[in-house]
Design an enzyme around this catalytic site. Structure first.
Site, PDB file in Angstrom:
ATOM      1  N   GLY A  15      20.576   9.714   0.703  1.00 57.12           N
ATOM      2  CA  GLY A  15      19.140   9.792   0.495  1.00 57.12           C
ATOM      3  C   GLY A  15      18.703   8.837  -0.596  1.00 57.12           C
ATOM      4  CD  GLU A  43      -9.002  -0.302  -7.033  1.00 57.58           C
ATOM      5  OE1 GLU A  43      -8.609   0.538  -6.183  1.00 57.58           O
ATOM      6  OE2 GLU A  43      -8.329  -1.291  -7.350  1.00 57.58           O
ATOM      7  CG  ASP A  91      -5.093  -4.502  -1.996  1.00 52.56           C
ATOM      8  OD1 ASP A  91      -4.415  -3.553  -2.395  1.00 52.56           O
ATOM      9  OD2 ASP A  91      -6.196  -4.826  -2.469  1.00 52.56           O
TER      10      ASP A  91
END
Ligand code: ADP
Ligand code: MG
Ligand code: ZN
Length: 604
Positions: A206, A428, A504
């Site tokens: 994991g 934003e 982004d």
């Protein structure tokens, strides 16, 4: 000589010893040679000195073809080359000179041997002495330095403060899996009667910080048997063969103490694929081979269970994961909403915390956080409470510390110009508005434009509603549109763009690429995988598996997809220009806007 080779002994000791010996030799030997300066004279002088009775002693060194002699009171040594002189003996005898020939070879051999052996003996002697001293200091047998090839495994035995399964929150499947092993170790005979054999090896896999090490310790705490713990890297030694002998030693001890658990943390350090590269790591391969041999070497029911943990299961050697070795794989995944809430509660038990704290809300806000990060969030909250002079941590502390842990500390005096602040506010809000207007996207929880030390100027926290296991194409497209929303707002409002969108852009590209190359969401490639994930638990790197022509096509498709969504975002923002201005104005004023405030303005 074992100790001499020990890599853990500071080398400086040896240098010191050698220096001391050299110094001693120089002090004793060099003066003896230099003080008695030897004067070289010709043979004639020697004859006349002999006849004048000025010679005390003479040494005829036939080997070196020379004669050494002294004056009468033996203060000066003279040297002369030997000449074939049959009367020499008679002459010396007549002059009453003590003379003798020297068996040079024998004495010099002895001296030579001594010169070689003596320092060695001293050297070893001092070494031994020091190692004894150090060993006493280090506490006898525990000293790692002199136990080359010993495993130094830490042995845990059950103690009252041991970690239990109840300390591990969430991870129910993993716990269920391991519970069976605990049962087996409590009473192996029950299993033996039926003829069932336990898996020899259990591999916990994991991402980092999900509690693999913690689970292994909990197994030890629950099962009440000796627990040998070692990290994979501890096997890696400077000398070839040492790791292998450590493995042997570890298993010898384990078999003596059976039933017991052997835990090898971060096993990828030794268990990586043997790729046979030239100049590969011989030592690691030998260690791995030894481990494989040892795992084959005992029967399934001897009561030795081997636990191992890794976050790179795909890098492990296939021989290690085949049935009969680590044949059981227990996934330890990032916690889901419920898991996160439980983990927060487990750690909140250790600190003083206000009673009205809404753990569910915190868990929602910290989506994607690992167990380690959640533990850190609780601790940060407690620290913040202390800093502000409170005696317990509150909801606000926890919420703030999510941002601290995820986004970095709030910058106290970051200077952002007015214009910059306005741009960030629009950016934003752009993300949030695009997200909110596309019905399928999650609403925002909170937006702040307080700069963080991590470099992010603004921060949008999205809330997931419950757990998502599948995402459809539209949802993914909307997500891309949301990523482009920040830049789109800059374009719509200011008509120019800034560097603020680099992250982004990265995210949007990644997602668009995955849709095309891995999720089969492009009409061009149908259900053909163009990329494979190579590093599932560490970042999820991918590698391309297609022809250059296809790559070109993929690139074109990715651009097309992002462009399409970007255009959509611009359209949404243009259509909602009024709301955009209103919301950005609010954020600019207050620096923070919550989900409720956002929705109130949007719907108002
Ligand atoms: P890894 O999976 O990298 O071995 P660790 O077991 O070392 O992670 O976890 C680090 C810390 O994170 C633990 O000591 C514990 O405080 C916290 N933690 C991680 N997962 C959990 C969990 N499921 N429940 C409680 N605490 C957890
Ligand atoms: Mg670990
Ligand atoms: Zn952005």
């Amino acid at each position: 000589m074992k100790e001499v080779k020990s890599p853990k002994r500071p080398l400086i000791y040896y240098y010191l010893i050698v220096m001391v010996i050299l110094l001693l030799f120089n002090m004793l030997a060099v003066p003896w040679i230099t003080e008695h300066q030897i004067k070289e004279v010709d043979y004639g002088t020697f004859i006349s000195m002999t006849e004048n009775g000025e010679v005390g002693k003479a040494e005829i060194q036939e080997q070196d073809n020379r004669i050494l002699f002294t004056d009468k009171d033996e203060t000066t040594i003279y040297k002369t080359a030997m000449v074939n002189d049959p009367d020499l003996t008679a002459r010396l005898y007549a002059a009453d000179v003590k003379f003798y020939g020297v068996e040079i070879e024998q004495t010099s051999l002895l001296v030579q041997i001594l010169a070689w052996v003596l320092p060695l003996v001293i050297f070893i002697g001092i070494g031994q002495l020091m190692s004894k001293k150090l060993m006493e200091k280090a506490g006898g047998t525990n000293s790692m330095m002199f136990n080359m090839g010993k495993s130094n495994a830490k042995v845990y035995v059950k103690s009252s403060d041991g970690i239990k399964f109840s300390d591990v929150a969430g991870e129910d499947e993993a716990k269920e899996n391991l519970q069976e092993i605990v049962d087996y170790l409590h009473d192996p005979s029950k299993y033996r009667e039926i003829g069932a054999s336990m898996p020899k090896g259990v591999l916990l896999v994991g991402p980092p910080g999900t509690g693999k090490t913690l689970l292994a310790k909990a197994v030890a705490g629950e099962s009440n048997v000796p627990f040998f713990s070692m990290s994979g890297s501890e096997f890696v030694e400077m000398f070839v063969g040492m790791g292998a002998s450590k493995v042997r030693d570890l298993f010898r001890q384990a078999k003596e103490k059976a039933p017991c658990i052997v835990f090898i943390d971060e096993i990828d350090a030794i268990g990586g694929k043997r790729d046979g590269r030239v100049g590969g790591n011989d030592e690691r391969e030998q260690t791995l081979n030894q481990l494989l041999t040892e795992m084959d070497g005992f029967e399934g029911n001897t009561g030795v269970i081997i636990l191992a943990a890794t976050n790179r299961p795909e890098s492990l050697d296939p021989a290690l994961t085949r049935p009969g070795r680590f044949d059981r794989r227990v996934p330890v995944e990032l916690p889901d909403l419920k898991g996160r809430e439980e983990i927060l509660k487990v750690h909140a038990r250790k600190v003083k915390i206000a009673e009205d704290v809404d753990f569910n809300k915190i868990a929602r806000m910290a989506s994607g956080a690992s167990g380690a990060e959640l533990a850190n969030i609780v601790n940060e909250a407690a620290l913040r409470a202390v800093r502000q002079g409170r005696r317990f941590a509150t909801q606000a502390d926890l919420e703030e510390s999510i941002e601290v842990v995820i986004a970095g500390y709030q910058k106290k005096n970051a200077i952002m110009s007015d214009h910059e602040k306005r741009i960030v506010a629009y950016h934003e809000i752009g993300h949030a508005l695009v997200a909110a207007k596309q019905t399928n996207s999650a609403p925002v929880q909170k937006i702040t434009i307080v700069p963080r030390t991590s470099g992010a100027l603004g921060y949008t926290m999205q809330v997931e509603e419950g757990n998502h296991y599948l995402m459809n194409k539209e949802e993914l497209e909307n997500k891309i549109a949301t990523y482009t929303g920040g830049r789109a707002a800059e374009e719509v409002v200011f008509g120019s763009v800034t560097t603020g969108a680099s992250n982004d852009i990265e995210q949007a590209t990644k997602l668009a690429r995955a849709m095309i190359t891995r999720y089969g969401m492009s009409d061009a490639f149908d259900m053909v995988a163009m990329e494979t994930v190579t590093n599932q638990y560490l970042g999820g790197d991918t590698s391309l598996a297609c022809s250059p022509e296809t790559q070109t096509l993929i690139d074109k498709k990715v651009v097309e997809l992002v462009k399409q969504q970007h255009d959509k975002a611009v359209r949404i923002l243009t259509e909602n220009r009024e709301k955009l201005d209103e919301l950005a104005g609010f954020l600019y004023e207050k620096e923070t806007i919550t989900g409720e405030e956002f929705m109130a303005i949007l719907e108002g």
